[in-house]
Write a protein that holds these residues in place. Sequence first.
Motif, short mmCIF file in Angstrom:
data_model
loop_
_atom_site.label_atom_id
_atom_site.label_comp_id
_atom_site.label_asym_id
_atom_site.label_seq_id
_atom_site.Cartn_x
_atom_site.Cartn_y
_atom_site.Cartn_z
N TRP A 1 -2.13 -2.37 -2.66
CA TRP A 1 -2.45 -3.55 -1.85
C TRP A 1 -3.04 -4.65 -2.73
O TRP A 1 -2.69 -5.84 -2.57
N ALA B 1 -3.02 3.78 -2.90
CA ALA B 1 -2.64 2.83 -1.86
C ALA B 1 -3.47 1.55 -1.94
O ALA B 1 -2.91 0.44 -1.89
N PRO B 2 -4.81 1.62 -2.06
CA PRO B 2 -5.58 0.38 -2.23
C PRO B 2 -5.18 -0.39 -3.48
O PRO B 2 -5.15 -1.63 -3.48
N ALA C 1 0.83 -1.21 0.00
CA ALA C 1 0.00 0.00 0.00
C ALA C 1 0.86 1.26 0.00
O ALA C 1 0.56 2.23 -0.70
#
Length: 521
Positions: free
Chosen positions: A101, A97-98, A59
């Motif tokens: 991930w 960031a998501p 992330a």
Amino acid sequence: MKTFGHWLASPWRRSALAALAGALPVFAFPAPSLWWFAYVALVPWIVLVRSAPTGKRAAYDGWWGGFGYMVAVHHWLLPSLHVFIFLIAALLGALWAPWGWLVRRFLGGVPGPGRGLAALLVLPSAWLMAELVRSWQGLGGPWGMIGSSQWEVEPALRLASVGGVWLLSFLVVVVNVSVAVLVSVRESRVPAVAGLVATAAVTSAAWVWSPLPDVDGRTRIAVVQPGVMDGADARFDREEQLTRKLAGQGVDLIVWGESSVGFDLGDRPDLARRIAALSRETGSDILVNVDARRSDKPGIYKSSVLVGPDGLTGDRYDKMRLVPFGEYVPFRSVLGWATSVGKAAGEDRRRGSQQVIMNVGHGLRVGPMVCFESAFPDMSRHLAQDGADLLIAQSATSTFQHSWAPEQHASLAALRAAETGRPMVHATLTGVSAVYDASGHRIGSWLGTGDSRSVVYDIPLAHGVTPYARHGDWPVHGALLILAVCCAVEGIRAVRLRRPGPAPHVPPARTVRESPARPGR
């Protein structure tokens, strides 16, 4: 000797590398215009993120890469915003960031074919969500969407007529994910090849079956670009001089750039009379753009104003979507200090309330937008739905003359034309000015940042409704559905992993009888 993996063990080194990898796509945009590079530009970033040791680190890699991407595509704002651009990029970079991930979730380790196939749907969808959120005007608008790098590729323009720039972004990310899997995940090469084949199939289908605009007329539009001038009076004089050269050329409409008139025409009837005299002399209505304090209501507005041979026609469009910091300061009570750091607006401009269709000579219906608004796909789509025959964007990039901004801005009009099936005129005060037909193909040559002249364009008019104009942002809705399914699957999986299983069956202990002692020998 330290390996590259040991070198990456430093969080700061890894973050710096992620930021550099995230900045790579900028070379696909004008001025370099290496459009083909967009299809591999994300590969280093994806390969880095999938190697992250934890989901949290992935992330962070997504965040830092998003930071690099935002700084790169907005680097031309640095002279205006100074250090503030890095704060904005850090805020917007968090949207990736998501995505970071999810890259590790679906491509980390040794993913099987199932995870590889899922990645081809989930990762482009997550990218689209980041672009969707940052496209909100308060966060800077949809500048630098990766799909917009394909503005000069004819198959991409056909795809834009089907699903807008959203579909282009989705497919560009699909190709990047496929290439990243091919070079780094041997076990998932079959899904990667399937992704490339599917992208080629979608492009071919759009090429064969998407409807072409029906050309049913022509119009002659003149663009007046005065160039960089010192002061509003000198600029007006130059525009007047260039407009007079258009007399006798059979022009249907003359378009001046953004802020071409620095005074409210209600306060300066002498200027209104001079423009009306130009209209009579050229036999054409003139669309000017006023950047001034209004005489009939409080505040400063940026407005497209139509002037005919008898003076002001009453047609006026007030800019609705303002440039953050350039035309207003968000949360000025908190962020007002930005005016002392960079060239932020000293006073907030006022917003208009609705879009306008203007009727000009010979029954031509035009839909004006002002500068930044040409970046928003929904605004041009709504104008086409309301019956506009021609889209017009009035712009000015005098602050950024020697950057990549003028070329990037002019390229957006090609996508708006292709999306709506309507020709578009991008008329600027200082360049770059450009005109595109209803398929997004350029008409004539660009007026560069060093040009100071007026040019007439013979533009074919087209009607009909493109799939994108009819159905809207359906790729975004599809991406939301994909992510919803992904979240549901992940939620079910998490519940199953946490649910305690049945207690293992333990047979009752058996009593062991002691055997009698054997007599010794």
